[in-house]
Design an enzyme around this catalytic site. Structure first.
Site, mmCIF file in Angstrom:
data_model
loop_
_atom_site.group_PDB
_atom_site.id
_atom_site.type_symbol
_atom_site.label_atom_id
_atom_site.label_comp_id
_atom_site.label_asym_id
_atom_site.label_seq_id
_atom_site.Cartn_x
_atom_site.Cartn_y
_atom_site.Cartn_z
ATOM 1 C CE LYS A 152 -2.263 2.450 3.170
ATOM 2 N NZ LYS A 152 -2.798 2.628 4.486
ATOM 3 C CG ASP A 170 -7.497 4.316 2.328
ATOM 4 O OD1 ASP A 170 -8.384 3.888 1.545
ATOM 5 O OD2 ASP A 170 -7.546 5.439 2.833
#
Ligand code: SF4
Length: 262
Positions: A152, A170
């Site tokens: 991420k 997220d």
């Protein structure tokens, strides 16, 4: 959350009737939207926020990388409060390493998990000095090898610092992918894969920010603000409470609503 419209599809048996092909094979849930609907969703986001920005403060690719590492399980506002003084003191890997773990820790004490994060910030600064000539690499494989950097974080840095069409999933994007049925998935990687597959290339550069901001300010976790939503007529979420889209105007010309973080 499981979408009631999702189906489990089984492949038909082979003509020779082999058992292997008779076994039910779950397939990845599919998006509920036509390509035209997906295009229209992102077109509206692009009208609403023509130049979306991330909310983590940074002055270069290195400080962006550090800010994203620090933001795990913390709010952007909380990270910004700590990093203003930290980045004034150290905005390069060399300066960060010279500052040292203890003084980095002093700056970020208000952020959750700060001890481990201070260790990682120093270790990743050393790795950048040692292996990358003090530069942040624009390559996912190299980024995820850095201490404290996961997929991420790498996707955020590639998108914001290098303009690559990545999708960093997220908590907000994971929720939207599943709630709306845009890209259902049990893991962030599945949602990432689904979104990258359906979002038109022309919108991929900003899609990550549009989805985060939509999740943070409108399609909130506890109670989505469907009356403020510009895609309310297209949305197929079970939780939807309104089907009339909000006026499509650029943000900044309407009163800001309250954000919901993490
Ligand atoms: S209509 Fe409601 S549930 Fe659907 S995207 Fe908008 S805020 Fe989220």
């Amino acid at each position: 959350m499981k979408n009631p419209k999702q189906k489990t599809v089984t492949k038909p048996a082979l003509r020779d009737g082999s058992n292997a092909m008779r076994r039910p094979r779950p397939v990845r849930p599919y998006a509920l939207y036509t390509p035209a609907e997906v295009h229209e969703i992102f077109r509206r986001f692009s009208v609403q926020r023509p130049e979306p920005k991330g909310e983590l403060e940074h002055v270069n690719a290195f400080t962006l990388l550090v800010a994203v590492v620090l933001s795990a399980q913390a709010t952007d506002a909380g990270v910004n409060k700590a990093t203003r003084a930290l980045f004034a003191a150290a905005d390069t890997p060399q300066k960060m390493r010279d500052l040292g773990e203890e003084r980095v820790g002093d700056h970020i004490r208000t952020i959750g998990l700060w001890r481990g994060k201070a260790k990682n910030v120093i270790a990743l600064s050393e790795a950048l000095l040692r292996d990358h000539g003090a530069e942040v690499p624009g390559d996912r494989d190299a980024l995820v090898k850095l201490p404290g950097v996961g997929r991420k974080t790498a996707n955020v840095v590639l998108n914001m610092a290098f303009g690559q069409p990545t999708m960093a999933v997220d908590t907000h994007i994971f929720r939207i992918g599943n709630r709306l049925g845009l890209a259902p998935g049990k893991t962030p990687e599945q949602v990432e894969e689904g979104l990258v597959r359906i979002i038109p290339a022309e919108y991929m550069g900003h899609a990550h920010h549009w989805l985060i901001l939509h999740g943070r300010y409108v399609c909130k976790a506890r109670k989505p603000e469907c009356t403020l939503c510009v895609i309310a007529d297209i949305c197929k979420a079970a939780e939807k409470t309104n089907a009339i889209p909000a006026p499509l105007v650029e943000i900044g010309t309407v009163p800001e609503v309250v954000a919901e973080d993490i």
